[in-house]
Design an enzyme around this catalytic site. Structure first.
Site, mmCIF file in Angstrom:
data_model
loop_
_atom_site.group_PDB
_atom_site.id
_atom_site.type_symbol
_atom_site.label_atom_id
_atom_site.label_comp_id
_atom_site.label_asym_id
_atom_site.label_seq_id
_atom_site.Cartn_x
_atom_site.Cartn_y
_atom_site.Cartn_z
ATOM 1 N N MET A 158 0.852 -1.208 0.000
ATOM 2 C CA MET A 158 0.000 0.000 0.000
ATOM 3 C C MET A 158 0.880 1.248 0.000
ATOM 4 O O MET A 158 0.849 2.065 0.915
ATOM 5 C CB MET A 158 -0.939 -0.044 1.210
ATOM 6 C CG MET A 158 -2.087 0.929 1.173
ATOM 7 S SD MET A 158 -3.114 0.793 -0.292
ATOM 8 C CE MET A 158 -4.682 0.282 0.414
ATOM 9 N N GLY A 159 1.687 1.386 -1.054
ATOM 10 C CA GLY A 159 2.526 2.575 -1.206
ATOM 11 C C GLY A 159 1.827 3.572 -2.114
ATOM 12 O O GLY A 159 0.596 3.636 -2.160
ATOM 13 N N ARG A 160 2.628 4.326 -2.851
ATOM 14 C CA ARG A 160 2.065 5.379 -3.707
ATOM 15 C C ARG A 160 1.109 4.799 -4.759
ATOM 16 O O ARG A 160 -0.015 5.262 -4.916
ATOM 17 C CB ARG A 160 3.213 6.140 -4.407
ATOM 18 C CG ARG A 160 4.044 6.988 -3.453
ATOM 19 C CD ARG A 160 5.297 7.503 -4.126
ATOM 20 N NE ARG A 160 6.251 6.442 -4.369
ATOM 21 C CZ ARG A 160 7.496 6.384 -3.860
ATOM 22 N NH1 ARG A 160 7.946 7.363 -3.101
ATOM 23 N NH2 ARG A 160 8.293 5.373 -4.127
ATOM 24 N N ILE A 161 1.555 3.763 -5.485
ATOM 25 C CA ILE A 161 0.715 3.220 -6.556
ATOM 26 C C ILE A 161 -0.408 2.363 -5.972
ATOM 27 O O ILE A 161 -1.552 2.396 -6.447
ATOM 28 C CB ILE A 161 1.563 2.428 -7.580
ATOM 29 C CG1 ILE A 161 2.625 3.364 -8.181
ATOM 30 C CG2 ILE A 161 0.685 1.843 -8.686
ATOM 31 C CD1 ILE A 161 3.655 2.667 -9.047
ATOM 32 N N THR A 214 1.561 -5.343 -11.806
ATOM 33 C CA THR A 214 2.250 -4.228 -12.479
ATOM 34 C C THR A 214 3.478 -3.834 -11.659
ATOM 35 O O THR A 214 4.014 -2.741 -11.847
ATOM 36 C CB THR A 214 1.332 -2.994 -12.639
ATOM 37 O OG1 THR A 214 0.872 -2.602 -11.325
ATOM 38 C CG2 THR A 214 0.158 -3.251 -13.538
ATOM 39 N N ARG A 252 6.785 -6.029 -10.277
ATOM 40 C CA ARG A 252 7.941 -6.594 -10.973
ATOM 41 C C ARG A 252 7.662 -8.079 -11.163
ATOM 42 O O ARG A 252 7.083 -8.723 -10.291
ATOM 43 C CB ARG A 252 9.226 -6.431 -10.147
ATOM 44 C CG ARG A 252 9.822 -5.032 -10.146
ATOM 45 C CD ARG A 252 10.456 -4.649 -11.496
ATOM 46 N NE ARG A 252 11.061 -3.323 -11.477
ATOM 47 C CZ ARG A 252 10.415 -2.195 -11.788
ATOM 48 N NH1 ARG A 252 9.148 -2.224 -12.148
ATOM 49 N NH2 ARG A 252 11.042 -1.040 -11.770
ATOM 50 N N GLU A 269 12.220 -10.338 -18.557
ATOM 51 C CA GLU A 269 11.705 -9.424 -19.587
ATOM 52 C C GLU A 269 12.807 -9.221 -20.617
ATOM 53 O O GLU A 269 13.945 -9.009 -20.218
ATOM 54 C CB GLU A 269 11.331 -8.070 -18.961
ATOM 55 C CG GLU A 269 10.080 -8.165 -18.127
ATOM 56 C CD GLU A 269 9.666 -6.847 -17.487
ATOM 57 O OE1 GLU A 269 10.180 -5.788 -17.889
ATOM 58 O OE2 GLU A 269 8.830 -6.888 -16.580
ATOM 59 N N HIS A 309 5.495 -4.167 -20.061
ATOM 60 C CA HIS A 309 5.996 -3.213 -19.058
ATOM 61 C C HIS A 309 5.766 -1.750 -19.496
ATOM 62 O O HIS A 309 6.721 -1.003 -19.711
ATOM 63 C CB HIS A 309 7.492 -3.468 -18.768
ATOM 64 C CG HIS A 309 7.915 -2.973 -17.427
ATOM 65 N ND1 HIS A 309 8.888 -3.583 -16.662
ATOM 66 C CD2 HIS A 309 7.495 -1.919 -16.690
ATOM 67 C CE1 HIS A 309 9.047 -2.921 -15.525
ATOM 68 N NE2 HIS A 309 8.217 -1.898 -15.523
HETATM 69 P P1 NAP Z 1 6.278 2.629 -2.876
HETATM 70 O O1 NAP Z 1 5.505 3.872 -2.600
HETATM 71 O O2 NAP Z 1 7.628 2.466 -2.279
HETATM 72 O O3 NAP Z 1 5.357 1.384 -2.509
HETATM 73 C C1 NAP Z 1 5.837 0.098 -2.354
HETATM 74 C C2 NAP Z 1 5.077 -0.542 -1.210
HETATM 75 O O4 NAP Z 1 5.489 -1.894 -1.089
HETATM 76 C C3 NAP Z 1 5.323 0.122 0.134
HETATM 77 O O5 NAP Z 1 4.107 0.629 0.602
HETATM 78 C C4 NAP Z 1 5.835 -1.008 1.013
HETATM 79 O O6 NAP Z 1 5.199 -1.095 2.258
HETATM 80 C C5 NAP Z 1 5.371 -2.236 0.278
HETATM 81 N N1 NAP Z 1 6.191 -3.384 0.617
HETATM 82 C C6 NAP Z 1 7.527 -3.494 0.610
HETATM 83 N N2 NAP Z 1 7.919 -4.722 0.995
HETATM 84 C C7 NAP Z 1 6.773 -5.398 1.263
HETATM 85 C C8 NAP Z 1 6.499 -6.706 1.711
HETATM 86 N N3 NAP Z 1 7.476 -7.567 1.961
HETATM 87 N N4 NAP Z 1 5.210 -7.063 1.873
HETATM 88 C C9 NAP Z 1 4.203 -6.205 1.637
HETATM 89 N N5 NAP Z 1 4.416 -4.942 1.205
HETATM 90 C C10 NAP Z 1 5.677 -4.554 1.025
HETATM 91 O O7 NAP Z 1 6.503 2.450 -4.436
HETATM 92 P P2 NAP Z 1 5.526 2.863 -5.639
HETATM 93 O O8 NAP Z 1 5.911 4.191 -6.145
HETATM 94 O O9 NAP Z 1 4.128 2.622 -5.248
HETATM 95 O O10 NAP Z 1 5.990 1.779 -6.725
HETATM 96 C C11 NAP Z 1 5.871 0.398 -6.448
HETATM 97 C C12 NAP Z 1 6.567 -0.443 -7.485
HETATM 98 O O11 NAP Z 1 5.775 -0.499 -8.663
HETATM 99 C C13 NAP Z 1 7.913 0.070 -7.989
HETATM 100 O O12 NAP Z 1 8.963 -0.218 -7.094
HETATM 101 C C14 NAP Z 1 8.049 -0.661 -9.292
HETATM 102 O O13 NAP Z 1 8.654 -1.924 -9.070
HETATM 103 C C15 NAP Z 1 6.610 -0.850 -9.745
HETATM 104 N N6 NAP Z 1 6.243 0.012 -10.892
HETATM 105 C C16 NAP Z 1 5.910 -0.571 -12.070
HETATM 106 C C17 NAP Z 1 5.510 0.218 -13.137
HETATM 107 C C18 NAP Z 1 5.139 -0.388 -14.458
HETATM 108 O O14 NAP Z 1 5.379 0.221 -15.475
HETATM 109 N N7 NAP Z 1 4.543 -1.557 -14.491
HETATM 110 C C19 NAP Z 1 5.481 1.606 -13.015
HETATM 111 C C20 NAP Z 1 5.837 2.168 -11.809
HETATM 112 C C21 NAP Z 1 6.226 1.354 -10.749
HETATM 113 P P3 NAP Z 1 5.219 -0.067 3.475
HETATM 114 O O15 NAP Z 1 4.873 1.275 2.947
HETATM 115 O O16 NAP Z 1 4.151 -0.633 4.300
HETATM 116 O O17 NAP Z 1 6.566 -0.131 4.045
HETATM 117 C C1 GLV Z 2 8.569 1.148 -13.733
HETATM 118 O O1 GLV Z 2 8.479 -0.041 -13.715
HETATM 119 C C2 GLV Z 2 9.054 1.917 -12.640
HETATM 120 O O2 GLV Z 2 9.581 1.335 -11.679
HETATM 121 O O3 GLV Z 2 8.958 3.147 -12.732
#
Ligand code: NAP
Ligand code: GLV
Ligand code: GLV
Length: 325
Positions: free
Chosen positions: A155-158, A236, A238, A267, A286
């Site tokens: 439950m982070g930003r996305i 979405t 990894r 990938e 991706h």
């Molecule tokens: P973020 O704000 O850091 O959110 C990641 C969340 O994962 C955090 O809330 C964290 O929890 C949680 N987490 C970490 N380890 C965990 C575990 N073991 N069990 C349960 N939850 C866990 O990052 P974001 O900006 O939302 O981005 C998330 C990810 O999406 C990126 O790192 C990237 O890999 C992926 N992404 C993919 C695309 C695409 O094109 N498909 C685009 C953008 C990002 P806590 O907050 O509770 O510590």
């Molecule tokens: C895309 O996968 C990102 O991490 O921004």
């Protein structure tokens, strides 16, 4: 003009490149496929700033091949392709692109969810192949989204942006994250659960963690055994957050109902991967953050990170702020 050098591993657009050129000479890898690790390594000897993509393996060895490196600025929010711990040890700030892509990526995750639930791609393909089956009471019936239960993992930003969309579809929101978030629970009427309880109760499971040692294969054979038969997995995050072999088994045996995947391990996916023969899987290459507007903003953020670092300032979008303490 200073005598800084910046290597940019893909063409990030004129405006962002011009902005870096105000402070540095710039080399851009102009091919449409990524450079290999060896090619990056060979180009880094005299480089002060590296602008890289998530396809570039920025290992310890690569960082060590750049003795002058002052900043690594990546066009992604996830930084699992970079040895961030080693960069931190070397006091090199690692830039990334948080927040700006959260809504764009959640839009895409929701698009995959709707596409799998309502069989958009499967039926589209049938029509294109000349198989428009006449309207029938149960023809192409899928699963309801409105009013169903979604389990958000990470439950982070996305993850939060995904939850806001789910709320608009009157979905019951369950979540699991490293830390419990009471404010979000109140705002989005979300319920915190253990991972196993979430897997048991969700109709849709959407992954939004970053990739780390802890989240590698977080969804594995045991997880699929806990899921409902109508469960649809959306990834979405990894590819390696899911044990892809176990996912294939679960889909082939009908243990779960479908999957929407924007990421894969590896990938690109291998052309003979069994996932490509499963009708209840929607796979995209991706592209979660790939809207023109968001990609242009990401490019400018990377440029800001580079110009700040080369001006001796703290970078504004930093994945390892410990380098400044
Ligand atoms: P973020 O704000 O850091 O959110 C990641 C969340 O994962 C955090 O809330 C964290 O929890 C949680 N987490 C970490 N380890 C965990 C575990 N073991 N069990 C349960 N939850 C866990 O990052 P974001 O900006 O939302 O981005 C998330 C990810 O999406 C990126 O790192 C990237 O890999 C992926 N992404 C993919 C695309 C695409 O094109 N498909 C685009 C953008 C990002 P806590 O907050 O509770 O510590
Ligand atoms: C895309 O996968 C990102 O991490 O921004
Ligand atoms: C479907 O098109 C309907 O009218 O219910």
């Amino acid at each position: 003009m200073t005598n800084y050098r910046t290597l940019i591993t893909r063409d990030i657009g004129e405006k962002a490149i011009a902005s870096i050129q105000k402070i540095s000479e710039v080399d851009v890898w102009l091919e449409s496929t990524p450079p290999s690790a060896e090619q990056i390594k060979q180009s880094l000897k005299d480089v002060d700033a590296l602008v890289c993509m998530l396809t570039d393996p920025i290992s310890r060895e690569i960082i060590e091949s750049a003795p002058k490196l002052k900043v690594i600025s990546q066009m992604a929010v996830g930084t699992d392709n970079i040895d961030v711990a080693f960069a931190t040890q070397k006091k090199i700030p690692v830039g990334h692109t948080p927040d700006v892509l959260s809504n764009t990526t959640a839009d895409f995750a929701f698009a995959l969810l709707l596409a799998v639930a309502r069989r958009v791609v499967e039926s589209h393909n049938a029509v294109h192949q000349g198989n428009w089956q006449p309207w029938g009471p149960y023809v192409w019936s899928g699963h309801d989204v409105t009013g169903s239960t979604i389990g958000i993992i990470g439950m982070g930003r996305i993850g939060q942006a995904m939850a806001r969309r789910a709320a608009g579809f009157d979905m019951k929101i369950l979540y699991h994250s490293r830390t419990r978030k009471p404010e979000i629970e109140n705002k989005l009427d979300a319920e915190f659960l253990s991972l196993d309880a979430l897997l048991e109760r969700s109709d849709f499971i959407s992954l939004h963690t970053f990739l780390s040692e802890d989240t590698h294969h977080l969804i594995n054979k045991k997880s699929f055994q806990l899921m409902k038969e109508n469960a649809i997995l959306i990834n979405t995050a990894r590819g390696a957050v899911v044990d892809q072999k176990a996912l294939i088994d679960a889909l082939q045996s009908g243990k779960i109902a479908g999957a929407g995947l924007d990421v894969s391990d590896p990938e690109p996916i291998h052309p003979t991967d069994p996932l490509l023969n499963l009708p209840n899987v929607v796979i995209t290459p991706h592209i979660g953050s790939a809207s023109i507007q968001t990609r242009k903003r990401m490019a400018m953020m990377m440029a800001e990170n580079v110009t700040a670092a080369l001006s001796g300032k703290e970078i504004p979008y930093c994945a390892n702020p410990q380098v400044y303490s």
